[in-house]
Design an enzyme around this catalytic site. Structure first.
Site, PDB file in Angstrom:
ATOM      1  N   SER A 241      -6.701   7.150 -11.938  1.00 12.80           N
ATOM      2  CA  SER A 241      -7.399   5.887 -12.130  1.00 12.80           C
ATOM      3  C   SER A 241      -8.466   5.983 -13.212  1.00 12.80           C
ATOM      4  CB  SER A 241      -7.981   5.415 -10.804  1.00 12.80           C
ATOM      5  OG  SER A 241      -8.343   4.062 -10.887  1.00 12.80           O
ATOM      6  N   ASP A 336       0.501  -2.320  -9.986  1.00 16.26           N
ATOM      7  CA  ASP A 336      -0.658  -1.532  -9.565  1.00 16.26           C
ATOM      8  C   ASP A 336      -1.550  -2.378  -8.659  1.00 16.26           C
ATOM      9  OD1 ASP A 336      -3.502  -0.561  -9.771  1.00 16.26           O
ATOM     10  OD2 ASP A 336      -2.519   1.039 -10.898  1.00 16.26           O
ATOM     11  N   HIS A 403      -1.542   2.432  -5.933  1.00 12.88           N
ATOM     12  CA  HIS A 403      -2.424   2.762  -7.056  1.00 12.88           C
ATOM     13  C   HIS A 403      -2.122   4.189  -7.488  1.00 12.88           C
ATOM     14  CE1 HIS A 403      -5.560   2.349  -9.921  1.00 12.88           C
ATOM     15  NE2 HIS A 403      -6.490   3.004  -9.246  1.00 12.88           N
TER      16      HIS A 403
END
Length: 464
Positions: A241, A336, A403
């Site tokens: 991320s 996502d 994610h």
């Protein structure tokens, strides 16, 4: 950031694993750590899932006792019968002298697990994620959390997924030296502001210094000398991320630290954030990035950023990757979950809350909303189109609503892992890293892939 657990119904014909206990869940790209109850759901063809699998998934869920998702590892049932290794926190030496400090002025930290056998000369470095802070108020909030201060960091963390030392869960990297670098600067390890006082309060925007200081300490601890002792030297920089964005930013610098004849590559997990309009026509995430760039003085940090560009554009991976020479593996879900909630359909752009159910559970999206999600997927494909032409780069885009996926043993490598062209993420990454084959895995449109583990949220991530 906290959210209270709440009940959640299962969609008819779609068996779900029972909820895990409410646990502090660190969204790898959310503004702060938060509690969420989430369920992993396996989708069968036409919505049917066999009873045998449901029982197996139930058993696995009970064994997993899900903890941190994304930036922290998620325990999973291993064939060896043992849980993930717990690795101690190490604080950076002489951090104040080096000016390499977390937002609150505390020393940054990392977790180091030594390799063994054939992996003793190889290193895997992982950059933790955790979003960004755009102003002094949000950065002040981080100063009182593990995202801005080592005083709040856990003394031990579990190493799972790509960090696991279990060969059955991590066949290619299990015996490497592995490091997880904690994230506490609020700008993807990029800021370097000399002044400490901001409106009379001390803030340390020193992510770049943290990166450099931790790398130097790891070189001292063996990274520098590995080639001298072992025949083959390999290094792999990864991140999740906001840490995935940091991987794009620092990939070439990482390569420059290491011997020219070594194999050095990078992997960004869930870090390809898109510069797109949201459902109201606003560029919410660009405005957010603009504030981050301004607050931490990042514009000069990016050579790709020219005077004609909005400063917020400089921070997007699509711009950052233009200058990268080192081979990179791009790992992203086409849908996502964090980007759907913050980039495509942020709460502020949905005053009628018509997207609420869709943001929580992709199976609840209307046909019109699914059309918009398919358009979002196409924009991701367009953004990486040039990267697909680079033979030495790897790409794995699955059609899951999730994610980060590398730090979770369930999604990284297990009998029930998501697959594209019958390859798990770990298999595809290993094939690419060791040059066993070229990897450009692009999944079909949702809901075509029955192997996805799609997240179902009790409440959305806290708004930006």
């Amino acid at each position: 950031m906290r959210s209270d657990p709440s009940s959640h119904r299962a969609a008819a014909g779609r068996p779900m694993s029972p909820p895990s206990p409410a646990a502090p869940l660190h969204s790898a790209s959310a503004p702060a750590a938060h509690h969420l109850r989430l369920w992993w759901r396996r989708r069968g063809r036409a919505g049917a899932v066999g009873a045998t699998f449901a029982v197996a998934l139930l058993a696995a869920a009970l064994l997993l006792a899900l903890s941190y998702y994304a930036s922290s590892s998620v325990p999973s049932a291993a064939s060896s019968g043992r849980g993930p290794a717990l690795v101690e926190l190490t604080l950076l030496r002489r951090a104040e002298e080096k000016g390499a400090l977390c937002l609150d002025g505390s020393a940054p930290g990392y977790h180091l697990q030594r390799g063994s056998g054939s992996g003793s000369g190889s290193w895997l470095i992982h950059l933790e994620g955790g979003g960004w802070c755009r102003n002094l108020k949000s950065c002040a909030s981080r100063q009182k959390s593990m995202l801005g201060s080592s005083r709040y960091m856990e003394h031990q963390v579990e190493f799972a997924g790509i960090l696991s030392d279990d060969k059955s869960q991590n066949p290619d990297f299990y015996n490497w030296n592995k490091v997880k670098i904690r994230y506490c600067d609020g700008a993807s390890f990029s800021g370097n502001v000399k002044d400490e006082l901001q409106n009379g309060t001390r803030f340390f925007f020193r992510g770049q210094r943290i990166w450099e200081a931790v790398m130097n300490e790891l070189l001292f601890k063996g990274l520098r000398n590995a080639k001298q002792e072992y025949e083959i030297f390999q290094a792999f920089l990864t991140g999740c991320s906001a840490g995935g964005l940091a991987t794009y930013i620092h990939c070439d610098a990482f390569r420059a630290l290491l011997p020219k004849d070594s194999r050095v590559k990078c992997l960004a997990d869930g870090g390809f954030f898109l510069d797109v309009e949201d459902i109201s026509g606003k560029r919410t995430i660009r405005a957010f990035y603009r504030d981050v760039v301004h607050l931490q003085g990042l514009r000069e940090r990016f050579p790709n950023c020219n005077s004609n560009m909005d400063p917020g554009q400089c921070f997007f991976p699509r711009e950052v990757v233009k200058d990268i020479i080192t081979p990179v593996f791009v790992l992203n879900p086409a849908y996502d979950a964090w980007q759907v909630q913050h980039v495509l359909a942020p709460e502020a752009s949905d005053p009628q809350r018509s997207w609420l159910n869709c943001r929580l559970d992709i199976s609840e999206c209307s046909s019109n909303q699914l059309d918009i999600l398919q358009g979002f997927r196409k924009k991701l494909h367009d953004a990486i189109s040039e990267l697909r032409q680079k033979r030495d780069w790897g790409i794995y885009i699955n059609s899951c609503f999730v994610h980060c996926q590398t730090l979770n043993s369930l999604t990284w490598h297990s009998p029930s892992s998501p697959r594209v062209n019958n390859k798990s993420i770990a298999e595809a990454v290993g094939d690419w890293f060791f040059d066993r084959r070229e990897v450009k895995e692009i999944d079909c449109e949702y809901p075509c892939n029955p192997t996805c583990h799609n997240l179902v949220f009790a409440k959305p991530f806290k708004a930006l």
